[in-house]
Design an enzyme around this catalytic site. Structure first.
Site, PDB file in Angstrom:
ATOM      1  CG  ASP A 290     -33.480  27.705  -8.046  1.00 52.50           C
ATOM      2  OD1 ASP A 290     -32.653  27.900  -8.208  1.00 52.50           O
ATOM      3  OD2 ASP A 290     -34.701  28.417  -8.441  1.00 52.50           O
TER       4      ASP A 290
ATOM      5  NE  ARG B 181     -27.941  29.774  -6.891  1.00 51.00           N
ATOM      6  CZ  ARG B 181     -29.013  29.426  -7.840  1.00 51.00           C
ATOM      7  NH1 ARG B 181     -30.070  29.208  -7.346  1.00 51.00           N
ATOM      8  NH2 ARG B 181     -28.732  29.614  -9.215  1.00 51.00           N
TER       9      ARG B 181
END
Ligand code: FDA
Length: 307
Positions: free
Chosen positions: A134, A184
């Site tokens: 992340d 992402r």
């Protein structure tokens, strides 16, 4: 303004103590968080895997304690072993935050986080699945991308996250769009200054489209993380123009957000992955979700007054 206030509150120990003590907060939290325990995460992943893909995130961030980072690594290793045991590895991967693995520790934080992330990547490889790292606030971007580059030497499928609200991201997309690179792309969830980030919604969305163009025409595997009904068809169109089939990229959404759209897109043959957080440390994640949509806050307020 609301979003800035809630992101600030997500870092306030006083607000945290207050919100965590509210018994009526729990039903609202449950909309966004799969539960406190590994068994809850697995239960949710099993159900979602029938038609969607999943990335599991064990909640916890900004760890300032090495022992806590160690507990996080053990929890991921246990989770990944269970994912393999249950035959879910083809559909279920994990997402990790480096600040949960010790990146914020005063001495050697980056090295400790890299070593810990590597141990999670080993467990994921043994289970037959992958890890995505992340992205947190802008002060951590260089260190996070450096860790991802190191991890990719041995684990080339390690995913990175880029945030379209940062002015630098179009360039990062170009740097990272190499063969097999799993990226992402999200809008970004932190409250960033105008010196480094676009602040207006239209500017963030325009940046998202520019970044998508780079990723779709590159050689990597784009992971389009947005619920935005205007950006989703644009992503599809750019993918088609770049000659990609629905297997050459995927959409991602958060657990509890636009669930009907998730199901609909999966049924239409689109790859859809759901980001599923679990664990006791739900407070900062939950506050960021409240800030993304005023209606969430109204829903929360109504739950608190019992209506
Ligand atoms: P936007 O906020 O414009 O929302 C578009 C529409 O989606 C809204 O109008 C609403 O209908 C719906 N929606 C969006 N958020 C909602 C919510 N919380 N509740 C209800 N409805 C909502 N960020 C980050 O900084 N680092 C990261 O690593 C990640 N990782 C990540 C993974 C995945 C899979 C997703 C989907 C998102 C992230 N994010 C993230 C969060 C991301 O940056 C962003 O804050 C949210 O996804 C909201 O942005 P949208 O693109 O959905 O657009």
């Amino acid at each position: 303004m609301l979003r800035s206030a809630l992101v600030a509150a997500s870092r306030s120990p006083r607000c945290r103590a207050l919100v965590e003590r509210l018994p009526l907060a729990r039903p609202v939290v449950d909309r966004f968080v799969a539960g406190e325990h590994e068994a809850d995460a697995l239960h949710t992943a099993r159900a979602l895997a029938a038609d969607r893909f999943v990335t599991l995130d064990r909640l916890g961030e900004d760890t300032t304690d090495r022992a806590q980072a160690e507990i996080t690594v053990d929890a991921y290793r246990s989770l990944l072993a269970a994912v393999a045991r249950e035959g879910l590895a083809e559909r279920v991967e994990v997402s990790v935050k480096l600040s949960a693995l010790g990146a914020a520790l005063p001495l050697d934080g980056e090295k400790i986080a890299l070593d810990n992330a590597r141990r999670i990547c080993v467990a994921a490889a043994e289970a037959g699945t992958t890890v995505t790292v992340d992205m947190e606030d802008h002060t951590t971007v260089d260190a996070t991308l450096s860790v991802v580059r190191d991890l990719r030497v041995d684990f080339p499928a390690t995913g990175a996250v880029l945030q379209a609200y940062l002015r630098r991201t179009e360039g990062d997309c170009a740097d990272l769009a190499g063969p097999g690179s799993r990226i992402r792309l999200c809008k970004g969830a932190y409250d960033e200054p105008a010196s480094v980030a676009f602040r207006r919604r239209a500017e963030v969305d325009a940046s998202y489209v520019r970044c998508l163009k780079v990723l779709m025409s590159g050689q990597g595997y784009p992971m389009v993380a947005t619920h935005d009904p205007r950006l989703i068809p644009i992503a599809r169109e750019l993918a088609t123009r770049a000659g990609r089939t629905s297997r050459d990229y995927e959409f991602q959404m958060l657990f509890g957000v636009r669930v009907d759209a998730q199901r609909r897109m999966a049924a239409a043959g689109q790859r859809m992955r759901v980001y599923v957080p679990y664990g006791g440390e739900w407070y900062p994640y939950f506050m960021r979700r409240l800030g993304e949509r005023p209606a969430n806050l109204a829903f929360f307020a109504r739950a608190l007054v019992g209506r």
